[in-house]
Design an enzyme around this catalytic site. Structure first.
Site, PDB file in Angstrom:
ATOM      1  N   ARG A  54      -1.648   5.848   2.302  1.00  0.00           N
ATOM      2  CA  ARG A  54      -1.528   6.404   0.960  1.00  0.00           C
ATOM      3  C   ARG A  54      -1.749   7.909   1.085  1.00  0.00           C
ATOM      4  NH1 ARG A  54      -4.811   1.738   0.588  1.00  0.00           N
ATOM      5  NH2 ARG A  54      -3.924   0.083  -0.728  1.00  0.00           N
ATOM      6  N   LYS A  98      -8.587   2.321  -0.482  1.00  0.00           N
ATOM      7  CA  LYS A  98      -8.615   1.709  -1.808  1.00  0.00           C
ATOM      8  C   LYS A  98      -9.568   0.524  -1.796  1.00  0.00           C
ATOM      9  CE  LYS A  98      -5.465   0.285  -5.480  1.00  0.00           C
ATOM     10  NZ  LYS A  98      -4.055   0.051  -5.848  1.00  0.00           N
ATOM     11  N   HIS A 141       4.424   8.009  -2.174  1.00  0.00           N
ATOM     12  CA  HIS A 141       4.128   6.590  -1.995  1.00  0.00           C
ATOM     13  C   HIS A 141       5.353   5.815  -1.503  1.00  0.00           C
ATOM     14  CE1 HIS A 141       0.860   3.774  -2.425  1.00  0.00           C
ATOM     15  NE2 HIS A 141       1.665   2.866  -2.964  1.00  0.00           N
ATOM     16  N   ARG A 165       5.177   4.872   2.123  1.00  0.00           N
ATOM     17  CA  ARG A 165       4.361   3.683   2.418  1.00  0.00           C
ATOM     18  C   ARG A 165       5.173   2.405   2.173  1.00  0.00           C
ATOM     19  NH1 ARG A 165      -1.030   1.518   2.544  1.00  0.00           N
ATOM     20  NH2 ARG A 165      -1.416  -0.052   0.938  1.00  0.00           N
ATOM     21  N   HIS A 168      -3.998  -4.485   2.246  1.00  0.00           N
ATOM     22  CA  HIS A 168      -3.910  -5.310   1.035  1.00  0.00           C
ATOM     23  C   HIS A 168      -4.907  -6.467   1.130  1.00  0.00           C
ATOM     24  CE1 HIS A 168       0.534  -4.016   0.214  1.00  0.00           C
ATOM     25  NE2 HIS A 168      -0.338  -3.147  -0.239  1.00  0.00           N
ATOM     26  N   TYR A 175       7.424  -6.895  -0.756  1.00  0.00           N
ATOM     27  CA  TYR A 175       8.393  -6.239   0.124  1.00  0.00           C
ATOM     28  C   TYR A 175       9.425  -7.214   0.674  1.00  0.00           C
ATOM     29  CZ  TYR A 175       5.090  -2.439  -0.250  1.00  0.00           C
ATOM     30  OH  TYR A 175       4.263  -1.462  -0.748  1.00  0.00           O
TER      31      TYR A 175
END
Length: 319
Positions: A138, A163, A268, A271, A294, A303
């Site tokens: 990120r 995150k 972004h 990514r 994640h 994705y």
């Protein structure tokens, strides 16, 4: 408010920093807490509870039509406020109307498009964008890298306080080894010669700054991409911060225009492209999940839909 009790914002800030949440999380949580208070006609949260939170979240979904993730973020902020700051857990807030705003598929680039954008950036921004694309970082994670976070021998990047305040490791792309080594050598030389850029220490995480106040002057804690200007930290000390995120975002937007790519692309997007390129090349989705950081596989699975692989290999009868 009880007599001599700190302001709510100061309480929120103190608890967030003790728990080592990121500055972006701090800003986000305070935004939603303040929004909630204003929605409820400036009542103090101590005078409110589950019913008022339910009203607010339902209003966000029905009247503001926010995305489900935005509604969840608001809930997280308010739960944090009541549980951690006010020590007054909300308990069951009842049935909340959930946001049904559909989640859009992310924009992705082809490899050639990504490189066309990267090659139009200045030296430092090119390195940052290359890490976004080559390591799946990120923009905040890339800008907050320190020299100690790169392991050239193992070809690994360690992301600290990503995150959700989580650490993870990801790939250090082979084509970036030489440029990043050269970049660090330049920083090391200036640091050894005590260039004026190093007259002030770099900013440090809140708890570390108190425990090891001199760490900000060591080489390993130097920002990989330092800001050209100095600022003040949360304690009022003059420090050097990392490169500002918005300056990189602006440079990337300009490069997208120059490359003539007709997509709504930004930092972004690199990514997203990292993830889709790995899946396209046969990388296991669990590995992609780990590299992206994640917590939920369903986030990574978006994705596969971008690639048109969301149907477990089923082929059309047409061929």
């Amino acid at each position: 408010m009880q007599k001599n009790e700190p302001r709510l914002r100061d309480q929120v800030r103190a608890v967030i920093r003790v728990n080592r949440y990121s500055i972006r999380t701090e800003k986000s949580y305070w935004y939603w807490i303040r929004f909630f208070i204003r929605f409820q006609n400036m009542k103090h949260p101590r005078e409110m509870g589950a019913r008022e939170v339910n009203e607010f979240l339902t209003w966000l979904a029905v009247r503001r039509n926010v995305a489900a993730a935005t509604q969840a973020q608001a809930l997280n902020a308010l739960v944090f406020q009541y549980d951690k700051v006010l020590d007054k857990p909300m308990g069951d807030i009842g049935e909340v109307i959930r946001s049904k705003k559909p989640r859009k598929l992310p924009v992705v680039l082809t490899h050639d498009e990504a490189m066309a954008i990267i090659n139009r950036l200045g030296e430092t921004d090119r390195l940052i964008a290359s890490l976004l694309y080559g390591a799946g970082l990120r923009i905040t994670e890339a800008c907050r890298l320190r020299i100690k976070d790169l392991d050239f021998q193992q070809q690994v990047v360690t992301v600290r306080d990503g995150k959700g305040a989580k650490d993870r490791t990801t790939l250090l792309p082979a084509p970036l080894l030489a440029p990043l080594q050269c970049h660090i050598d330049t920083i090391r030389k200036a640091w050894r010669e005590q260039d004026k850029a190093f007259l002030h220490p770099v900013s440090l995480p809140f708890a570390l700054a108190r425990k090891y106040p001199n760490a900000g002057r060591t080489l390993e804690w130097q920002w990989l991409f330092p800001s050209p200007s100095i600022s003040t930290d949360n304690l009022g000390n003059v420090v050097r911060h990392h490169r500002h995120i918005t300056s990189v975002q602006k440079a990337v937007r300009n490069a997208v225009k120059q490359a003539g790519i007709g997509k709504q692309a930004g930092c972004h997007t690199f990514r997203h492209t990292f993830a889709t390129e790995l899946l396209k090349r046969g990388t296991d989705i669990r590995t992609v999940q780990d590299l992206l950081g994640h917590s939920d596989l369903r986030t990574t699975q978006i994705y596969t839909h971008v690639l048109g692989q969301g149907f477990a290999g089923v082929r059309s009868p047409l061929g």
